[in-house]
Enzyme design. Sequence first.
Site, mmCIF file in Angstrom:
data_model
loop_
_atom_site.group_PDB
_atom_site.id
_atom_site.type_symbol
_atom_site.label_atom_id
_atom_site.label_comp_id
_atom_site.label_asym_id
_atom_site.label_seq_id
_atom_site.Cartn_x
_atom_site.Cartn_y
_atom_site.Cartn_z
ATOM 1 N N LYS A 189 -1.526 2.927 11.437
ATOM 2 C CA LYS A 189 -1.135 1.813 10.569
ATOM 3 C C LYS A 189 0.381 1.750 10.509
ATOM 4 C CE LYS A 189 -2.641 -0.398 6.507
ATOM 5 N NZ LYS A 189 -4.003 -0.723 6.245
ATOM 6 N N LEU A 221 -6.213 -3.300 16.074
ATOM 7 C CA LEU A 221 -7.541 -3.254 15.470
ATOM 8 C C LEU A 221 -7.667 -4.265 14.342
ATOM 9 C CD1 LEU A 221 -8.077 0.601 15.303
ATOM 10 C CD2 LEU A 221 -9.261 -1.004 16.772
ATOM 11 N N GLY A 222 -6.545 -4.547 13.685
ATOM 12 C CA GLY A 222 -6.617 -5.484 12.575
ATOM 13 C C GLY A 222 -5.301 -5.527 11.850
ATOM 14 N N GLY A 223 -5.211 -6.447 10.930
ATOM 15 C CA GLY A 223 -3.999 -6.549 10.124
ATOM 16 C C GLY A 223 -4.368 -6.383 8.668
ATOM 17 N N GLY A 224 -4.144 -5.207 8.139
ATOM 18 C CA GLY A 224 -4.507 -4.954 6.749
ATOM 19 C C GLY A 224 -3.442 -5.479 5.806
ATOM 20 N N GLY A 225 -3.609 -5.139 4.546
ATOM 21 C CA GLY A 225 -2.705 -5.631 3.536
ATOM 22 C C GLY A 225 -1.298 -5.109 3.701
ATOM 23 N N ASP A 273 -7.336 -2.114 -4.457
ATOM 24 C CA ASP A 273 -7.645 -3.153 -3.475
ATOM 25 C C ASP A 273 -9.006 -2.901 -2.824
ATOM 26 O OD1 ASP A 273 -7.247 -5.465 -2.072
ATOM 27 O OD2 ASP A 273 -5.817 -4.626 -0.650
ATOM 28 N N GLY A 278 0.069 -3.724 6.545
ATOM 29 C CA GLY A 278 0.619 -3.705 7.885
ATOM 30 C C GLY A 278 -0.494 -3.713 8.913
ATOM 31 N N SER A 279 -0.105 -3.857 10.165
ATOM 32 C CA SER A 279 -1.110 -3.951 11.225
ATOM 33 C C SER A 279 -1.621 -2.565 11.619
ATOM 34 C CB SER A 279 -0.500 -4.614 12.446
ATOM 35 O OG SER A 279 0.014 -5.865 12.095
#
Length: 821
Positions: free
Chosen positions: A539, A515-519, A638, A521-522
Amino acid sequence: MASSMTPLSHAFASVLFVVIGLVALRGAPLRAAAADTLSVDQPLSLSHGPLVSKRGKFALGFFQPDNSGHWYIGIWYNKISKQTPVWVANRDSPVSSPESSRLAISSDGNMVLVADNNSRSAIWSTNVTNIGSGQTVGVILDTGNLVLADASNTSVMLWQSFDHLGDTWLPGGKLGRGKLTGGSTRLVAWKSYSDPAPGLFSIVLDPNGTSQYLVMWNSTRQYWTSGNWTGSSFTGVPEMTSADAYPTSMYPFDYVDGADGSYFTYTITDDSVLTRFQVDVMGQIKVMTWVESAGEWMPFWSQPKAQCDVYSLCGPFSVWADNSLPSCRCLRGFRERRPQAWLEGDHTAGCSRDTALQQCGGAQKGKKDGFYAMPDVKLPSDGEGVLAAGNADECGLACLGNCSCTAYSYNGSCWLWYGGFINLQDMSSIGAGGGTILIRLAASEFSTTGSKKKLIIGVAAAAAVVAAVTVIVLVSVFVLRSTRVKALRRVEAGSLTAFTYRDVQSLTKRFSEKLGGGGFGSVFKGSLPDATATPVAVKKLESVRQGEKQFRAEVSTIGTIQHVNLIRLLGFCSEGTRRLLVYEHMPNGSLDKHLFWSGSSHGVVVLGWEARYQIALGIARGLDYLHEKCRDCIIHCDIKPENILLDKALVAKVADFGLTKLMGRDFSRVLTTMRGTVGYLAPEWLTGTAITTKADVYSYGMMLFEIVSGRRNARRRQDSSAVDFFRPLAARMLAEGELEGLVDIRLGSDDVDLAEVERVCKVACWCIQDDESARPSMASVVQVLEGLVEVSLQPVPRSLEVLITNQTNNNVEFFSGLSPE
Ligand SMILES: *[C@@H]1O[C@H](CO)[C@@H](O)[C@H](O)[C@H]1NC(C)=O
Ligand SMILES: *[C@@H]1O[C@H](CO)[C@@H](O)[C@H](O)[C@H]1NC(C)=O
Ligand SMILES: *[C@@H]1O[C@H](CO)[C@@H](O)[C@H](O)[C@H]1NC(C)=O
Ligand SMILES: *[C@@H]1O[C@H](CO)[C@@H](O)[C@H](O)[C@H]1NC(C)=O
Ligand SMILES: *[C@@H]1O[C@H](CO)[C@@H](O)[C@H](O)[C@H]1NC(C)=O
Ligand SMILES: *[C@@H]1O[C@H](CO)[C@@H](O)[C@H](O)[C@H]1NC(C)=O
Ligand SMILES: *[C@@H]1O[C@H](CO)[C@@H](O)[C@H](O)[C@H]1NC(C)=O
Ligand SMILES: *[C@@H]1O[C@H](CO)[C@@H](O)[C@H](O)[C@H]1NC(C)=O
């Protein structure tokens, strides 16, 4: 270093403390006058040291790096908790018995380090010829500069450490080259975290005479350049021109091209801010600021941006992987060439073969070597194309045919590598394709694993039987309890589900949908094995340093936090070093997609004004709950549109809260993740005062501007380095009351309630006040947005005011602290 303080240095510190205490008690400058000075009759030794600069900023003395049995003369920050050397005299000639070593003024007037009382030969010397007959002294200045000066007039400088930089360049120092001498100063990284000897990475002003800085490997291979100086910035560092917006504490930069030399220098306008520029052991150049509340140095700028772009960081025959620690690993069939250095962070020696290639003169000469394939890699540097080989088999034969060939890859054309190849990167964690490389190993490497394999197969077969029986038993138990639950083990921990790693693998279909790569981890999509197949977002946390127990404690705290505007944590997985969090899934994705929509994404709608207002209010309520209403106050740290998710009905949900705490005190990581979006960062992150909930308020304020305008405050250009600041525009509009120009042009003017826009902008401006005590609490923000309280227009923050009136700071003195008066 503080962590490995020896008993000796403890004693040392307490002696120093007592001395300082006595001076303070007596109020007499009896010894204070000499505390920063080394003279003929007052040498520096372990028992008579360290020297401390006049205002106490820097200390000079003997120190020991982490995990090092050696001693060095160095300069470090005197007032911070983490001992941070900025300069080392005897970088590659340490002393082993500090008790008998001294830093002294020799008979010819030079400052010298001698290893024992009787020895006449110096381990290190300032090496100044023709000093003259006058007496000399060494003085440690508040700039961190150590000078050798005339004893009768310390303004007459004979030598200074600022001309002999180590790995750190302090404000006021010059990095460049002398026109007359032709010599250049360069910063050279430490070899490893415990060895200050010059390593392979360095930065230098182009010796060929242009105004660009080059970051080099082994003084020969350049892997980053600043580009030429344009008068206000370097062409490769365009963000420098926006440095007037951020960070305010670290300018001006200046490039001087004078008669005596060319050099670059920077000063700090706020003396309370500790900033340094360093080439680190891992080959990146970094600008770091000390954050007292965190007890850490936080990098806010570094190059090359990606650690893996450092040339030959892992050395030959090893692979870089983003998701492992250490990130350098030896390839199969190879081992660390220098294991101790490897542990200390110096990987540059790389790896060597366990077994020599047999085909080419090893023990069983003549036996054909084999290859093993490594998929999903970024191929190493400096491959050589072979035109003659038309397919993969021919390519392999071409490699086998040359004894110095160590690997090949066929991607439509044939590429061979000779000797120790470097810069191989494992891309499998990023999911990016890359190529496949085939690595040559001795035949025996394959036969041994072959026999092991048989054994493993045998064991596996036995295990499978046992497992099958167990599964049958378990499944029957489960079936008895609940017919719906698949073979998924669940352990209740509060309201959270503890998943095994296998569970998580199966519910995310082996992490197939990212779904995405956050701060931290993915994030992957998954669904619970319940009746409705509840969708979840999983996550995968990267490099959590916390132990199992602490992790569980933190996670269960986060699990108890429930609010309509906060993402709910449903479960977690903690197995070995793996840490995963399972959240409810938000079908509408994150706010940034909707705000900064460029017309190409699917299923994204332009949010109307009413929706935006409700989202702003929802986020405020969620944050208010985090700050005030939970048992332990949680600072998010954040806040940005990427961390605001929207549910089916476009209700805003704050995500990723509590993670800063969960990831330990690794603030540098937090900053690294925020670096690209530095525009949301409250000034206190850089000035070192304590971080409070008001830091979130600031970020929220910055985000409000984006919700109104539909544009990023800080935009990254394609090379992902440049930052455009929107703030000056916003501030000017606020000052001149021209709100309409601020509003997203995609919103029809009939839709927009200008009274609400004005209210939101006033709140935003209130939230981004420089002084955190001038910012509102989130509770007040909620009240204003609910229309319960009116807010007057707040003063435009100082940092923005400067931009509006276009003032520049003219009265800056370069090198003001250089000469002792
Ligand atoms: C050097 O001098 C110090 C004090 O004067 C003494 O304690 C130490 O033993 C001496 N070391 C040697 C190697 O002579
Ligand atoms: C001082 O000069 C000597 C002899 O020229 C040289 O071997 C030594 O490396 C120099 N030391 C420093 C610190 O430059
Ligand atoms: C010390 O030296 C500086 C620079 O040479 C000179 O300007 C100053 O007058 C000298 N001060 C004294 C007290 O001699
Ligand atoms: C500097 O000049 C040398 C010789 O002319 C050349 O080989 C080298 O590539 C130049 N370096 C840079 C960075 O331009
Ligand atoms: C660095 O360069 C020198 C000479 O330029 C060479 O002898 C040395 O082997 C190089 N170091 C490495 C690690 O390749
Ligand atoms: C910098 O300027 C020099 C000439 O002054 C030019 O040869 C060089 O290509 C420039 N470098 C970059 C990166 O633009
Ligand atoms: C192997 O390849 C290297 C690099 O292309 C070449 O220099 C060398 O001559 C080759 N050796 C043989 C035996 O062909
Ligand atoms: C194949 O690999 C080489 C070496 O890394 C690379 O330069 C080339 O672009 C690749 N070709 C294709 C078609 O991917």
